[in-house]
Write an enzyme that holds these catalytic residues in place. Structure first.
Site, mmCIF file in Angstrom:
data_model
loop_
_atom_site.group_PDB
_atom_site.id
_atom_site.type_symbol
_atom_site.label_atom_id
_atom_site.label_comp_id
_atom_site.label_asym_id
_atom_site.label_seq_id
_atom_site.Cartn_x
_atom_site.Cartn_y
_atom_site.Cartn_z
ATOM 1 N N ASN A 11 0.841 -1.192 0.000
ATOM 2 C CA ASN A 11 0.000 0.000 0.000
ATOM 3 C C ASN A 11 0.880 1.247 0.000
ATOM 4 O O ASN A 11 1.518 1.561 1.004
ATOM 5 C CB ASN A 11 -0.910 -0.016 1.237
ATOM 6 C CG ASN A 11 -1.768 1.232 1.344
ATOM 7 O OD1 ASN A 11 -1.955 1.965 0.375
ATOM 8 N ND2 ASN A 11 -2.297 1.475 2.531
ATOM 9 N N LYS A 61 -0.037 4.321 -0.192
ATOM 10 C CA LYS A 61 -0.710 5.449 0.461
ATOM 11 C C LYS A 61 -0.581 6.724 -0.395
ATOM 12 O O LYS A 61 -0.528 6.632 -1.620
ATOM 13 C CB LYS A 61 -0.170 5.642 1.877
ATOM 14 C CG LYS A 61 -0.283 4.362 2.728
ATOM 15 C CD LYS A 61 0.031 4.584 4.176
ATOM 16 C CE LYS A 61 -0.123 3.283 4.936
ATOM 17 N NZ LYS A 61 0.072 3.442 6.394
ATOM 18 N N HIS A 100 -9.445 1.070 6.095
ATOM 19 C CA HIS A 100 -8.109 1.341 6.638
ATOM 20 C C HIS A 100 -8.210 2.331 7.791
ATOM 21 O O HIS A 100 -9.017 3.255 7.786
ATOM 22 C CB HIS A 100 -7.191 1.883 5.539
ATOM 23 C CG HIS A 100 -5.744 1.831 5.913
ATOM 24 N ND1 HIS A 100 -5.161 2.749 6.756
ATOM 25 C CD2 HIS A 100 -4.755 0.961 5.562
ATOM 26 C CE1 HIS A 100 -3.884 2.453 6.910
ATOM 27 N NE2 HIS A 100 -3.619 1.367 6.200
ATOM 28 N N GLU A 118 -6.552 4.804 8.686
ATOM 29 C CA GLU A 118 -6.372 6.221 8.361
ATOM 30 C C GLU A 118 -7.672 6.835 7.839
ATOM 31 O O GLU A 118 -7.912 8.021 8.012
ATOM 32 C CB GLU A 118 -5.222 6.372 7.355
ATOM 33 C CG GLU A 118 -3.871 6.089 7.989
ATOM 34 C CD GLU A 118 -2.826 5.590 7.017
ATOM 35 O OE1 GLU A 118 -1.749 5.183 7.486
ATOM 36 O OE2 GLU A 118 -3.090 5.580 5.795
ATOM 37 N N GLU A 125 -4.760 -4.934 11.128
ATOM 38 C CA GLU A 125 -3.722 -3.922 11.270
ATOM 39 C C GLU A 125 -3.919 -3.162 12.581
ATOM 40 O O GLU A 125 -4.747 -2.251 12.664
ATOM 41 C CB GLU A 125 -3.781 -2.913 10.121
ATOM 42 C CG GLU A 125 -3.298 -3.433 8.792
ATOM 43 C CD GLU A 125 -3.023 -2.293 7.821
ATOM 44 O OE1 GLU A 125 -1.894 -2.182 7.349
ATOM 45 O OE2 GLU A 125 -3.951 -1.509 7.554
ATOM 46 N N GLY A 135 3.372 2.136 10.957
ATOM 47 C CA GLY A 135 4.384 3.178 10.802
ATOM 48 C C GLY A 135 5.185 3.493 12.043
ATOM 49 O O GLY A 135 5.988 4.442 12.045
ATOM 50 N N SER A 183 4.008 -2.155 10.272
ATOM 51 C CA SER A 183 5.467 -2.170 10.449
ATOM 52 C C SER A 183 6.106 -3.470 9.960
ATOM 53 O O SER A 183 7.000 -4.025 10.599
ATOM 54 C CB SER A 183 5.835 -1.918 11.916
ATOM 55 O OG SER A 183 5.448 -0.618 12.308
#
Length: 360
Positions: free
Chosen positions: A9, A11, A96, A98, A171, A177, A215
């Site tokens: 991904n 992003k 997701h 985000e 996730e 991250g 990660s």
């Protein structure tokens, strides 16, 4: 051996030039190594078509990061499922973190997106997971169950008919991250819980694949894939660096190629061993004939040559024993626990950055 899934991904990163360059490097490696994984690259929507032009004759699949909750119409700035299908998209992310926490999208919107994608024969990669606050308060499984039940309840009819069009990606928000990853013990427990939760909803869902994301690096990809019930990886930052993404694909490819080869040899040796034992007991004439008249007369028909058969049986038996040990070693490595990758001190330092994800 089930096909593994490796999805990258990208992003909101990259330019047209860098996206083309990254795609070419990944494509070159895939052609050279002949991976048997399902490899998916998920660029920003504006780069879908140029990337598709590069990979359309390869085994690499194209994914999108988002889709409109609506069909075609007056929805400025949106991209519909039919548009994605027309652009050659095979997969699309939904849910997701985000989009959940930064853009405040809810389960109702995700449900509509899932429907739009399935209607257009695009496979959904549905993301879910807990925040750092949830994790610290031991609410991981509660959050997972809530998110999954809403997904399956809101899309019950569609998913029961088209369960093959859904992939689930766990996730943990606090791992995305940050460099942090759940411990091996935690992953085993969580993925067993996910598998059991999904299977208990309907037997048809037993074939739905489960991914881990958060990660992922070349250093931990192999150990992550050793976890029972993990069928693949959803990779973020590492997918933006060609060498890291390729290294992850290669690490998994090397391990599962060796395991598949060993298993194949092991089965062949077992069959040969059984035939040899039957021959020596005088029950293998038919088995010998199956190998052809020449083989039958020279080996299986040569009852007087007991010494040769004994030696051959011993060699095959020893080889079978060696492959048994090798497979047992690989299996034991999967169940071994390793040092926790979560450092409490580091976690405390990122609490402030994670607060925005802990909004109700």
């Amino acid at each position: 051996m089930l096909k593994k899934i490796i999805a990258g991904n990208w992003k909101q990163n990259g330019t047209l030039k860098s996206s083309i360059s990254l795609t070419k490097k990944v494509l070159q490696a895939v052609k050279k190594e002949k991976y048997t994984h399902e490899i998916i690259i998920i660029p920003p929507s504006i780069f879908l078509l140029p990337v598709k032009d590069l990979i359309h004759k390869s085994q690499i699949k194209l994914g999108a990061q988002n889709v409109s909750a609506f069909d075609d119409g007056a929805y400025t700035g949106e991209i519909s499922g039919s548009m994605l299908k027309d652009s050659g998209v095979d997969y699309c992310l939904v849910g997701h973190s985000e989009r959940r926490h930064l853009l405040n999208e809810d389960e109702s919107a995700f449900s509509s997106k899932v429907s739009r994608l399935i209607d257009n024969d695009i496979t959904v990669i549905y993301c879910f997971g807990e925040t750092l606050n949830d994790y610290k308060n031991k609410k991981t499984k509660i959050i997972i169950k809530r998110q999954l039940k809403k997904l399956f309840l809101n899309n019950e009819n569609n998913l029961k008919k088209h369960s093959s069009k859904l992939i689930l990606a766990y996730e943990p928000v606090w791992a995305i991250g940050t460099g942090l990853v759940p411990t091996p013990e935690e992953l085993v427990s969580i993925f067993k819980y996910i598998r059991d939760t999904v299977n208990n909803l309907d037997k048809k869902y037993a074939s739905i694949k489960l991914l881990y994301g958060g990660s992922v690096t070349p250093d931990n990809a192999s150990s992550l894939m050793d976890t029972e019930h993990i069928d693949g990886l959803l990779i973020g930052g590492a997918s933006l660096i060609a060498k890291k993404f390729i290294d992850i694909c290669s690490t998994i490819w090397d391990k599962y190629t060796m395991q598949t080869a060993l298993l194949t040899i092991h089965i062949i040796l077992a069959v040969i061993l059984v035939v040899l034992v039957l021959v020596q007991q005088g029950k293998g004439a038919d088995a010998g004939a199956a190998f052809g008249s020449g083989a039958s007369s020279t080996v299986f028909g040569a009852r007087g040559n007991a010494t040769f058969l004994n030696k051959l049986t011993t060699i095959v038996a020893l080889s079978f024993f060696v492959t048994s040990l090798s497979l047992a070693y690989i299996s034991s490595n999967k169940s071994q626990t390793s040092k926790s990758l979560i450092n409490e001190t580091v976690k405390e330092e990122i609490v402030d950055d994670q607060e925005k994800f802990d909004k109700p």
